[in-house]
Design a protein around this motif. Structure first.
Motif, mmCIF file in Angstrom:
data_model
loop_
_atom_site.group_PDB
_atom_site.id
_atom_site.type_symbol
_atom_site.label_atom_id
_atom_site.label_comp_id
_atom_site.label_asym_id
_atom_site.label_seq_id
_atom_site.Cartn_x
_atom_site.Cartn_y
_atom_site.Cartn_z
ATOM 1 N N SER A 68 0.814 -1.220 0.000
ATOM 2 C CA SER A 68 0.000 0.000 0.000
ATOM 3 C C SER A 68 0.853 1.279 0.000
ATOM 4 O O SER A 68 0.311 2.375 -0.131
ATOM 5 N N PHE A 70 2.746 4.361 -1.012
ATOM 6 C CA PHE A 70 2.511 5.190 -2.197
ATOM 7 C C PHE A 70 3.743 5.267 -3.103
ATOM 8 O O PHE A 70 3.635 5.125 -4.321
ATOM 9 N N ASN A 73 4.362 2.197 -5.186
ATOM 10 C CA ASN A 73 3.423 2.148 -6.307
ATOM 11 C C ASN A 73 3.793 3.138 -7.408
ATOM 12 O O ASN A 73 3.615 2.847 -8.593
ATOM 13 N N VAL A 74 4.314 4.304 -7.002
ATOM 14 C CA VAL A 74 4.741 5.303 -8.004
ATOM 15 C C VAL A 74 5.888 4.736 -8.849
ATOM 16 O O VAL A 74 5.863 4.804 -10.081
ATOM 17 N N ILE A 77 4.617 2.036 -11.200
ATOM 18 C CA ILE A 77 3.847 2.566 -12.334
ATOM 19 C C ILE A 77 4.776 3.244 -13.353
ATOM 20 O O ILE A 77 4.561 3.151 -14.564
ATOM 21 N N SER A 81 5.217 2.008 -17.176
ATOM 22 C CA SER A 81 5.046 2.968 -18.279
ATOM 23 C C SER A 81 6.234 2.906 -19.238
ATOM 24 O O SER A 81 6.066 2.995 -20.460
ATOM 25 N N LEU A 122 -0.241 -2.446 -15.898
ATOM 26 C CA LEU A 122 -0.694 -1.103 -15.492
ATOM 27 C C LEU A 122 -2.098 -1.167 -14.892
ATOM 28 O O LEU A 122 -2.370 -0.560 -13.852
ATOM 29 N N ILE A 126 -3.092 0.034 -10.912
ATOM 30 C CA ILE A 126 -3.982 1.180 -10.647
ATOM 31 C C ILE A 126 -4.926 0.931 -9.452
ATOM 32 O O ILE A 126 -5.012 1.781 -8.566
ATOM 33 N N ASN A 128 -4.474 -0.807 -6.903
ATOM 34 C CA ASN A 128 -3.657 -0.792 -5.682
ATOM 35 C C ASN A 128 -3.433 0.642 -5.182
ATOM 36 O O ASN A 128 -3.377 0.889 -3.983
ATOM 37 N N ILE A 129 -3.306 1.578 -6.109
ATOM 38 C CA ILE A 129 -3.120 2.979 -5.718
ATOM 39 C C ILE A 129 -4.450 3.582 -5.261
ATOM 40 O O ILE A 129 -4.505 4.323 -4.288
ATOM 41 N N VAL A 130 -5.522 3.207 -5.971
ATOM 42 C CA VAL A 130 -6.822 3.827 -5.698
ATOM 43 C C VAL A 130 -7.486 3.259 -4.437
ATOM 44 O O VAL A 130 -7.979 4.014 -3.607
ATOM 45 N N ASN A 132 -6.234 0.537 -2.181
ATOM 46 C CA ASN A 132 -5.493 -0.067 -1.063
ATOM 47 C C ASN A 132 -4.843 1.008 -0.186
ATOM 48 O O ASN A 132 -3.695 1.379 -0.391
ATOM 49 N N LYS A 133 -5.600 1.480 0.802
ATOM 50 C CA LYS A 133 -5.049 2.530 1.670
ATOM 51 C C LYS A 133 -4.672 1.995 3.046
ATOM 52 O O LYS A 133 -4.033 2.665 3.832
ATOM 53 N N ILE B 120 -0.274 8.368 -21.535
ATOM 54 C CA ILE B 120 -0.033 7.517 -20.358
ATOM 55 C C ILE B 120 0.316 8.400 -19.161
ATOM 56 O O ILE B 120 -0.160 8.172 -18.054
ATOM 57 N N VAL B 127 -4.365 9.207 -11.696
ATOM 58 C CA VAL B 127 -4.449 8.121 -10.707
ATOM 59 C C VAL B 127 -3.577 8.439 -9.488
ATOM 60 O O VAL B 127 -4.011 8.286 -8.339
ATOM 61 N N LEU B 128 -2.356 8.908 -9.740
ATOM 62 C CA LEU B 128 -1.440 9.186 -8.629
ATOM 63 C C LEU B 128 -1.929 10.350 -7.762
ATOM 64 O O LEU B 128 -1.801 10.313 -6.546
ATOM 65 N N TYR B 130 -5.000 11.174 -7.230
ATOM 66 C CA TYR B 130 -6.090 10.659 -6.390
ATOM 67 C C TYR B 130 -5.521 9.838 -5.220
ATOM 68 O O TYR B 130 -5.924 10.005 -4.076
ATOM 69 N N ARG B 135 -4.413 9.614 0.612
ATOM 70 C CA ARG B 135 -3.520 9.133 1.673
ATOM 71 C C ARG B 135 -3.121 10.242 2.654
ATOM 72 O O ARG B 135 -2.429 9.984 3.618
#
Lengths: 179, 136
Positions: A68, A70, A73-74, A77, A81, A122, A126, A128-130, A132-133, B120, B127-128, B130, B135
């Protein structure tokens, strides 16, 4: 929803682990394989090729133990990409390029298959970022005393299915649409 | 920190507003460009789809500028950007003769890697933002 995101992020983690581990097994070839990628500066190609498998392995472990987070996850992603763009560039150039994405374990080429796999990766990250807090990891879920054996079995089965889908989609599309 | 997120939302909103204003000015040219992209075979569906896309993008731009409903920004952002990424990937290697070249952000005359990278980037950014906001 949290369990679903954990299933997806674990699948991504497994793909990164297999990719990183297979490259570590043949590190020299892995560092040479980046020679074909145009947008990495020449000087950095060797060092990037050597360090890259270890980044993948670290990310794979971090996605399991701190899915979770952040920043993790960044980084994931961003990496995905880059995979998408490398595959897209190969299709745009219309030149079949060997990928060495999974080392000598699975022979792969850059192209539609890789692009499909990266786009699914991808899509898996997504949620997981939105959603999973919480700080719950997949290990917490699997070793939770509240879950019945059948539920644990279902989670593991879902992970196997989604990971297999990631690999099969690549080989299926590669065979269907060569560059 | 929240101020920075809101600022990026607004900046992103103006990017969409600029891209959308060209489509509002020349809706027929946008229709022709979409026709070239070969999304649906039926022209009838495309007649409805094109204004829907323009409206969705305008709505997204307004939501981004107002920065209130981040859930809706995510929903419409993923729909709009997902759609544009899909049509770019579907038309990789294509150069379009009827395209006016005025919709460089989402429907370029020639599909290149930088076009896809930009789309992209926009999807990932929405997404990031948000994820970051939720958080805090």
């Amino acid at each position: 929803m949290a369990v679903m995101t954990l299933i997806f992020s674990t699948s991504v983690s497994i793909v990164f682990f297999i990719s990183g581990f297979s490259k570590v097994l043949s590190l020299k070839e892995a560092s040479l394989s980046l020679e074909q990628i145009d947008f990495i500066p020449k000087r950095l190609k060797r060092i990037t090729g050597t360090v890259f498998p270890f980044i993948e392995l670290t990310l794979a472990i971090l996605l399991i133990i701190a899915s979770s987070n952040f920043m993790i996850n960044v980084i994931t992603i961003i990496l995905i990409s880059v995979f998408i763009l490398v595959n897209f560039q190969a299709i745009n150039d219309r030149k079949p390029k060997s990928c060495f994405c999974f080392g000598k374990l699975i022979k792969t080429e850059l192209g539609y298959g890789g692009l499909t796999q990266s786009l699914i990766l991808l899509l898996f990250v997504i949620p997981n970022i939105v959603f999973n807090k919480s700080n719950i990891t997949v290990l917490d879920v699997l070793f939770s005393h509240n879950l019945q054996l059948i539920e644990v079995f279902f989670i593991i089965f879902s992970m196997i299915i989604s990971t297999s889908m990631l690999f099969l989609s690549r080989s299926f599309v590669d065979k269907l649409m060569p560059v | 920190m929240e101020f920075i997120i809101k600022l990026i939302y607004v900046m992103l909103g103006f990017v969409y507003l600029k891209s959308n204003s060209e489509k509002i000015k020349e809706p027929h040219l946008y229709f022709v460009a979409m026709k070239d992209y070969n999304i649906v075979k039926s022209h009838k569906i495309l007649y409805y789809l094109t204004p829907l896309l323009i409206s969705l993008e305008l709505l997204l731009a307004m939501l981004l500028i107002t920065t209130i409903y981040s859930g809706l920004i995510l929903l419409f952002g993923v729909i709009v950007q997902g759609f544009y990424i899909f049509i770019l990937v579907k038309n990789v290697n294509h150069a379009f003769q009827n395209n006016c070249g005025c919709f460089t952000l989402n429907a370029p005359k020639t599909v290149t890697t930088s076009n896809l990278a930009m789309n992209i980037f926009l999807l990932v950014l929405i997404v990031l933002l948000y994820g970051w906001e939720s958080r805090i």
